[in-house]
Motif scaffolding. Sequence first.
Motif, PDB file in Angstrom:
ATOM      1  N   UNK A   1       0.795  -1.161   0.085  1.00 59.80           N
ATOM      2  CA  UNK A   1       0.077   0.101   0.002  1.00 59.80           C
ATOM      3  C   UNK A   1       0.940   1.283  -0.001  1.00 59.80           C
ATOM      4  N   UNK A   2       0.387   2.325  -0.872  1.00 61.17           N
ATOM      5  CA  UNK A   2       1.193   3.471  -0.815  1.00 61.17           C
ATOM      6  C   UNK A   2       0.412   4.551   0.267  1.00 61.17           C
ATOM      7  N   UNK A   3       1.141   4.949   1.121  1.00 66.55           N
ATOM      8  CA  UNK A   3       0.724   6.006   2.103  1.00 66.55           C
ATOM      9  C   UNK A   3       1.514   7.166   2.056  1.00 66.55           C
ATOM     10  N   UNK A   4       1.052   8.260   2.301  1.00 65.97           N
ATOM     11  CA  UNK A   4       1.574   9.634   2.327  1.00 65.97           C
ATOM     12  C   UNK A   4       1.351  10.139   3.775  1.00 65.97           C
ATOM     13  N   UNK A   5       2.612  10.573   4.392  1.00 66.85           N
ATOM     14  CA  UNK A   5       2.561  11.189   5.583  1.00 66.85           C
ATOM     15  C   UNK A   5       2.725  12.777   5.416  1.00 66.85           C
ATOM     16  N   UNK A   6       1.897  13.334   5.793  1.00 67.43           N
ATOM     17  CA  UNK A   6       1.697  14.854   5.867  1.00 67.43           C
ATOM     18  C   UNK A   6       2.712  15.532   7.055  1.00 67.43           C
TER      19      UNK A   6
ATOM     20  N   UNK B   1      -5.053  16.972  -4.202  1.00 65.26           N
ATOM     21  CA  UNK B   1      -5.185  16.354  -5.693  1.00 65.26           C
ATOM     22  C   UNK B   1      -4.218  15.464  -6.046  1.00 65.26           C
ATOM     23  N   UNK B   2      -3.029  15.435  -5.722  1.00 65.07           N
ATOM     24  CA  UNK B   2      -2.038  14.709  -5.652  1.00 65.07           C
ATOM     25  C   UNK B   2      -2.362  13.262  -5.246  1.00 65.07           C
ATOM     26  N   UNK B   3      -2.846  12.918  -4.137  1.00 61.18           N
ATOM     27  CA  UNK B   3      -3.426  11.872  -3.513  1.00 61.18           C
ATOM     28  C   UNK B   3      -4.393  11.178  -4.484  1.00 61.18           C
TER      29      UNK B   3
ATOM     30  N   UNK C   1      -3.732   8.080  -6.811  1.00 61.15           N
ATOM     31  CA  UNK C   1      -4.439   6.679  -6.409  1.00 61.15           C
ATOM     32  C   UNK C   1      -3.689   6.155  -4.943  1.00 61.15           C
ATOM     33  N   UNK C   2      -3.317   7.025  -4.194  1.00 55.46           N
ATOM     34  CA  UNK C   2      -2.705   6.786  -2.945  1.00 55.46           C
ATOM     35  C   UNK C   2      -4.004   6.196  -1.998  1.00 55.46           C
ATOM     36  N   UNK C   3      -3.299   4.937  -1.317  1.00 59.20           N
ATOM     37  CA  UNK C   3      -4.365   4.210  -0.388  1.00 59.20           C
ATOM     38  C   UNK C   3      -4.837   5.006   0.742  1.00 59.20           C
TER      39      UNK C   3
END
Length: 164
Positions: free
Chosen positions: A76-81, A105-107, A111-113
Amino acid sequence: MPTVEHLTATDFDEAMRMMRTAFGGEKHPRFEELLPTIYQPTDRDMANLFAVRDKGAIVSATGAFPRTWCVGDAQLTLIGIGGVATLHEYRGKGLMSQTMSAIVQMLRDEGVHASFLGGQRQRYRTFGWDKAGFQLEFKLLSKNFLREPVGDVPVVTLMPLDPA
């Protein structure tokens, strides 16, 4: 309205100075020392910072730091802000909203999970984040403890939990 851009390695020193200033100046730890795994002077790492400039100078930035979590056979791709910073004289002008909107918008586009952040709920709820999940670990640093207790300080005992 200023545009949001990704930074590059050449912006590293300026971005670190701006963020430190926004977070309190010299009394705030240096981000590159505090979080060296995400703040490095490389194009790859600096591209994770969404920034706004005024007259060529970085005045606001928000980080969106990718991570991969493996759950069973799935990745899974996750993004931490993090590192949400705007210089004091630029606050109240919607710059954080611009950087956060660009990240949202980037998320969607990529298709970031899932994504995660810590901070003031009321600030980030507008962009779709809310309290969810649970914390698996936390760190206590020496600066988290009072040097000289004031009044009755409760005793805190930390113990490992049984996995079950």
